[in-house]
Structure formats: structure tokens, C-alpha cells
Write a protein that holds these residues in place. Structure first.
Motif, PDB file in Angstrom:
ATOM      1  N   ARG A  16      29.737  -1.698 104.091  1.00 34.40           N
ATOM      2  CA  ARG A  16      30.494  -1.515 105.330  1.00 34.40           C
ATOM      3  C   ARG A  16      31.982  -1.734 105.099  1.00 34.40           C
ATOM      4  NH1 ARG A  16      26.722  -4.427 109.908  1.00 34.40           N
ATOM      5  NH2 ARG A  16      25.008  -2.937 109.724  1.00 34.40           N
ATOM      6  N   VAL A  17      32.767  -0.883 105.746  1.00 30.49           N
ATOM      7  CA  VAL A  17      34.223  -0.982 105.708  1.00 30.49           C
ATOM      8  C   VAL A  17      34.656  -1.331 107.138  1.00 30.49           C
ATOM      9  CG1 VAL A  17      36.338   0.267 105.251  1.00 30.49           C
ATOM     10  CG2 VAL A  17      34.328   0.743 103.881  1.00 30.49           C
ATOM     11  N   TYR A  18      35.197  -2.538 107.311  1.00 35.45           N
ATOM     12  CA  TYR A  18      35.527  -3.039 108.640  1.00 35.45           C
ATOM     13  C   TYR A  18      36.958  -2.709 109.051  1.00 35.45           C
ATOM     14  CZ  TYR A  18      31.174  -5.614 108.555  1.00 35.45           C
ATOM     15  OH  TYR A  18      29.847  -5.939 108.502  1.00 35.45           O
ATOM     16  N   GLU A  19      37.138  -2.576 110.350  1.00 37.00           N
ATOM     17  CA  GLU A  19      38.446  -2.276 110.922  1.00 37.00           C
ATOM     18  C   GLU A  19      39.443  -3.376 110.571  1.00 37.00           C
ATOM     19  OE1 GLU A  19      40.258  -1.051 115.271  1.00 37.00           O
ATOM     20  OE2 GLU A  19      38.451  -2.271 115.174  1.00 37.00           O
ATOM     21  N   GLY A  20      40.650  -2.956 110.194  1.00 35.87           N
ATOM     22  CA  GLY A  20      41.702  -3.903 109.868  1.00 35.87           C
ATOM     23  C   GLY A  20      41.886  -4.112 108.379  1.00 35.87           C
ATOM     24  N   THR A  21      40.982  -3.568 107.559  1.00 38.37           N
ATOM     25  CA  THR A  21      41.110  -3.717 106.114  1.00 38.37           C
ATOM     26  C   THR A  21      41.796  -2.499 105.511  1.00 38.37           C
ATOM     27  OG1 THR A  21      38.949  -2.737 105.686  1.00 38.37           O
ATOM     28  CG2 THR A  21      39.014  -5.125 105.981  1.00 38.37           C
ATOM     29  N   GLN A  22      42.252  -2.638 104.284  1.00 35.59           N
ATOM     30  CA  GLN A  22      42.933  -1.542 103.592  1.00 35.59           C
ATOM     31  C   GLN A  22      41.968  -0.387 103.322  1.00 35.59           C
ATOM     32  OE1 GLN A  22      46.141  -1.386 103.059  1.00 35.59           O
ATOM     33  NE2 GLN A  22      46.027   0.589 102.063  1.00 35.59           N
ATOM     34  N   LYS A  23      40.730  -0.707 102.939  1.00 35.86           N
ATOM     35  CA  LYS A  23      39.753   0.351 102.670  1.00 35.86           C
ATOM     36  C   LYS A  23      39.418   1.128 103.944  1.00 35.86           C
ATOM     37  CE  LYS A  23      37.622  -1.256  98.507  1.00 35.86           C
ATOM     38  NZ  LYS A  23      36.410  -1.375  97.743  1.00 35.86           N
ATOM     39  N   TYR A  24      39.429   0.468 105.085  1.00 32.35           N
ATOM     40  CA  TYR A  24      39.175   1.134 106.354  1.00 32.35           C
ATOM     41  C   TYR A  24      40.276   2.159 106.631  1.00 32.35           C
ATOM     42  CZ  TYR A  24      38.272   1.720 111.367  1.00 32.35           C
ATOM     43  OH  TYR A  24      38.008   2.243 112.601  1.00 32.35           O
ATOM     44  N   LYS A  25      41.521   1.771 106.398  1.00 33.78           N
ATOM     45  CA  LYS A  25      42.643   2.682 106.613  1.00 33.78           C
ATOM     46  C   LYS A  25      42.567   3.865 105.662  1.00 33.78           C
ATOM     47  CE  LYS A  25      45.656  -1.014 108.182  1.00 33.78           C
ATOM     48  NZ  LYS A  25      46.811  -1.835 107.859  1.00 33.78           N
ATOM     49  N   GLN A  26      42.218   3.597 104.398  1.00 31.97           N
ATOM     50  CA  GLN A  26      42.077   4.676 103.426  1.00 31.97           C
ATOM     51  C   GLN A  26      40.948   5.618 103.813  1.00 31.97           C
ATOM     52  OE1 GLN A  26      41.479   2.544  99.795  1.00 31.97           O
ATOM     53  NE2 GLN A  26      43.673   2.229  99.443  1.00 31.97           N
ATOM     54  N   PHE A  27      39.845   5.070 104.300  1.00 32.77           N
ATOM     55  CA  PHE A  27      38.709   5.896 104.696  1.00 32.77           C
ATOM     56  C   PHE A  27      39.042   6.756 105.903  1.00 32.77           C
ATOM     57  CE2 PHE A  27      34.665   6.656 106.901  1.00 32.77           C
ATOM     58  CZ  PHE A  27      33.974   7.293 105.888  1.00 32.77           C
ATOM     59  N   LYS A  28      39.799   6.200 106.841  1.00 32.12           N
ATOM     60  CA  LYS A  28      40.195   6.969 108.020  1.00 32.12           C
ATOM     61  C   LYS A  28      41.078   8.158 107.633  1.00 32.12           C
ATOM     62  CE  LYS A  28      40.333   5.904 112.028  1.00 32.12           C
ATOM     63  NZ  LYS A  28      39.716   6.283 113.253  1.00 32.12           N
ATOM     64  N   GLU A  29      41.943   7.975 106.621  1.00 36.86           N
ATOM     65  CA  GLU A  29      42.841   9.043 106.187  1.00 36.86           C
ATOM     66  C   GLU A  29      42.117  10.088 105.348  1.00 36.86           C
ATOM     67  OE1 GLU A  29      46.053   7.163 104.161  1.00 36.86           O
ATOM     68  OE2 GLU A  29      46.814   6.200 105.980  1.00 36.86           O
ATOM     69  N   ASN A  30      41.155   9.645 104.520  1.00 36.88           N
ATOM     70  CA  ASN A  30      40.474  10.555 103.605  1.00 36.88           C
ATOM     71  C   ASN A  30      38.991  10.208 103.546  1.00 36.88           C
ATOM     72  OD1 ASN A  30      39.724  12.309 101.614  1.00 36.88           O
ATOM     73  ND2 ASN A  30      40.791  11.253  99.973  1.00 36.88           N
ATOM     74  N   ARG A  31      38.195  10.833 104.376  1.00 29.88           N
ATOM     75  CA  ARG A  31      36.768  10.525 104.437  1.00 29.88           C
ATOM     76  C   ARG A  31      35.998  11.062 103.241  1.00 29.88           C
ATOM     77  NH1 ARG A  31      34.751   9.737 110.351  1.00 29.88           N
ATOM     78  NH2 ARG A  31      36.689   9.038 111.262  1.00 29.88           N
ATOM     79  N   LYS A  32      36.551  12.017 102.524  1.00 33.21           N
ATOM     80  CA  LYS A  32      35.865  12.572 101.364  1.00 33.21           C
ATOM     81  C   LYS A  32      36.275  11.893 100.067  1.00 33.21           C
ATOM     82  CE  LYS A  32      35.087  17.036 103.444  1.00 33.21           C
ATOM     83  NZ  LYS A  32      35.177  18.476 103.296  1.00 33.21           N
ATOM     84  N   GLY A  33      37.017  10.805 100.162  1.00 37.01           N
ATOM     85  CA  GLY A  33      37.464  10.068  98.982  1.00 37.01           C
ATOM     86  C   GLY A  33      36.322   9.329  98.320  1.00 37.01           C
ATOM     87  N   LYS A  34      36.616   8.728  97.193  1.00 34.42           N
ATOM     88  CA  LYS A  34      35.629   7.975  96.433  1.00 34.42           C
ATOM     89  C   LYS A  34      35.954   6.497  96.552  1.00 34.42           C
ATOM     90  CE  LYS A  34      34.970  11.851  93.445  1.00 34.42           C
ATOM     91  NZ  LYS A  34      35.285  12.496  92.201  1.00 34.42           N
ATOM     92  N   TYR A  35      34.985   5.718  97.002  1.00 33.64           N
ATOM     93  CA  TYR A  35      35.209   4.307  97.284  1.00 33.64           C
ATOM     94  C   TYR A  35      34.183   3.453  96.574  1.00 33.64           C
ATOM     95  CZ  TYR A  35      37.970   6.475 100.893  1.00 33.64           C
ATOM     96  OH  TYR A  35      38.888   7.246 101.548  1.00 33.64           O
ATOM     97  N   THR A  36      34.573   2.222  96.248  1.00 34.94           N
ATOM     98  CA  THR A  36      33.680   1.280  95.591  1.00 34.94           C
ATOM     99  C   THR A  36      33.539   0.026  96.442  1.00 34.94           C
ATOM    100  OG1 THR A  36      35.526   0.327  94.353  1.00 34.94           O
ATOM    101  CG2 THR A  36      34.267   2.064  93.263  1.00 34.94           C
TER     102      THR A  36
END
Length: 56
Positions: A16-36
Motif C-alpha cells: 500500500r502507498v498511503y496519502e502524504g508519502t513521496q511514493k503516493y505523489k509519484q504514483f499519482k503522477e505516473n500510474r504506469k511507473g515501476k515501484y518497489t
């Protein structure tokens, strides 16, 4: 609390990526990105540090 469920590219587990975190902001900008997930990010960082110091 708002969150997204994202698949880790390293271990293929859902995390889970929670609101207010850096990964959340990155996911909102690029949903097709690659995350760990946190554990894989930590392992990748430690491996990179080890490789850096082994070169010198």
C-alpha cells in the motif's frame, strides 16, 4: 486514510502507498511507473552501497 495498492516489481507482492508519502505523489503522477516495496527498496540500496565500496 487514502491509499493505493501497488505491485512491487522486485518481489511481486502487493503493498500500500498511503496519502502524504513521496511514493503516493509519484504514483499519482505516473500510474504506469515501476515501484518497489520498502523492503526491496532497502535491499537495493544496501546492495548499491556495497558495490560502490567494493570498487574502491
Amino acid at each position: 486514510m487514502i491509499y493505493y495498492e501497488v505491485v512491487c516489481i522486485s518481489c511481486r507482492k502487493i503493498f500500500r502507498v498511503y496519502e502524504g508519502t513521496q511514493k503516493y505523489k509519484q504514483f499519482k503522477e505516473n500510474r504506469k511507473g515501476k515501484y518497489t516495496c520498502e523492503q526491496c527498496s532497502h535491499d537495493i540500496r544496501l546492495e548499491a552501497i556495497k558495490n560502490f565500496f567494493n570498487k574502491y
